[in-house]
Design a protein around this motif. Sequence first.
Motif, PDB file in Angstrom:
ATOM      1  N   SER A  85       0.829  -1.203   0.000  1.00 40.20           N
ATOM      2  CA  SER A  85       0.000   0.000   0.000  1.00 40.20           C
ATOM      3  C   SER A  85       0.864   1.254   0.000  1.00 40.20           C
ATOM      4  O   SER A  85       0.596   2.224  -0.725  1.00 40.20           O
ATOM      5  CB  SER A  85      -0.930  -0.001   1.214  1.00 40.20           C
ATOM      6  N   ASN A  89       1.258   4.179  -3.054  1.00 42.18           N
ATOM      7  CA  ASN A  89       1.040   5.598  -2.752  1.00 42.18           C
ATOM      8  C   ASN A  89       2.243   6.434  -3.170  1.00 42.18           C
ATOM      9  O   ASN A  89       2.102   7.511  -3.773  1.00 42.18           O
ATOM     10  CB  ASN A  89       0.759   5.769  -1.264  1.00 42.18           C
ATOM     11  N   GLN A  95      -4.309   5.421  -3.632  1.00 38.60           N
ATOM     12  CA  GLN A  95      -4.779   5.059  -2.295  1.00 38.60           C
ATOM     13  C   GLN A  95      -5.527   3.727  -2.370  1.00 38.60           C
ATOM     14  O   GLN A  95      -6.557   3.630  -3.033  1.00 38.60           O
ATOM     15  CB  GLN A  95      -5.699   6.148  -1.745  1.00 38.60           C
ATOM     16  N   SER A 161     -10.155  -0.673  -2.107  1.00 41.32           N
ATOM     17  CA  SER A 161     -10.302   0.024  -3.392  1.00 41.32           C
ATOM     18  C   SER A 161     -10.792  -0.891  -4.509  1.00 41.32           C
ATOM     19  O   SER A 161     -11.229  -0.404  -5.558  1.00 41.32           O
ATOM     20  CB  SER A 161      -8.963   0.637  -3.812  1.00 41.32           C
TER      21      SER A 161
END
Length: 320
Positions: A85, A89, A95, A161
């Motif tokens: 993650s 980013n 995100q 997501s």
Amino acid sequence: MYYFSRTPGLVGRDVGDQHLPKQQFDLSQLGFRLGGPIVKDKLFFFVNYERERRTDPATTYLARRPGLTGTNVTTVDAAVLDELSSFLNQKFGYQTGGYENYDFETNSDKATVKIDWNINAKSNFSLKYNFLDSYRDQIISNSGGPSGNRQPGVNTLPFQSSGYAINNNFNSFIGELNTKISDKYANNLIVGYTGLRDFRSPASSLFPLVEIENGAGLSLTSFGYEPFTSFNILNSDIYQLSDNLTLALGKHVVTLGTSNEAYHFRNGFAPNYYGRYRYRNIQDFYDAVNTNTPGPVSIRYNTRLIPTVFFRTPISMLCS
């Protein structure tokens, strides 16, 4: 006016000698009804509104951490997902959202508004409006996933997501005119329109779907645009017109009428529109990104939106 709330603290957990695990959720409903005259004996209104809000855990599975045990602890390492993650980013400004301990929402707003008008001693008119605005969060689809799975499980934790929301909305207007022509004749005229809007909303910003396997052919995690959400819509417009003349003929009642409906549909579906990439393991993904080369699987489809119009016009006679 009314309000209703339900939480885990209001739900029993004992069934006989069995103690059930606690289920996390939050549900609230509120609404009101209001009606009365606008003009005495002439014009009236009625309003009904209801709002519902519900949250539920998207998943009860947890990533593996030192010292953490339980049947809901997966083989997926929390440190691996945290690093992934952070990498996304920093590299792309993307995100991912969480992979555990996040909630899904189910929300709806409903309303009915009605106006009644006594035009004169022989005629009255009513106009009714119905409204719905609703959505429900969903986990990513399993279809086409590694070994047929992408959803949370003992070996898999997709990022938030990768999910989507299903939206179901409609607006409906119905006008009705009743007329007493004489002691023997009466007429009923109805004109209406209903617009249905069903579509999906992504949890992700514009980003290809990326599937990472665990090295054994099973899904480890997923992130990016849910594969079946892009341009997934169904818009339906329904128009109606009916007119019925009733005749009282001695011992018989005869109704002559027409009922007409016209349908217009707009349906869209473009799976994998923003691309789909699959990697055998997380190191293959890092290598592909750092060397600017795609993974072993890359799929993209494009599908046009297709409007459809359908008319139905039955003519009916009923004698009784």
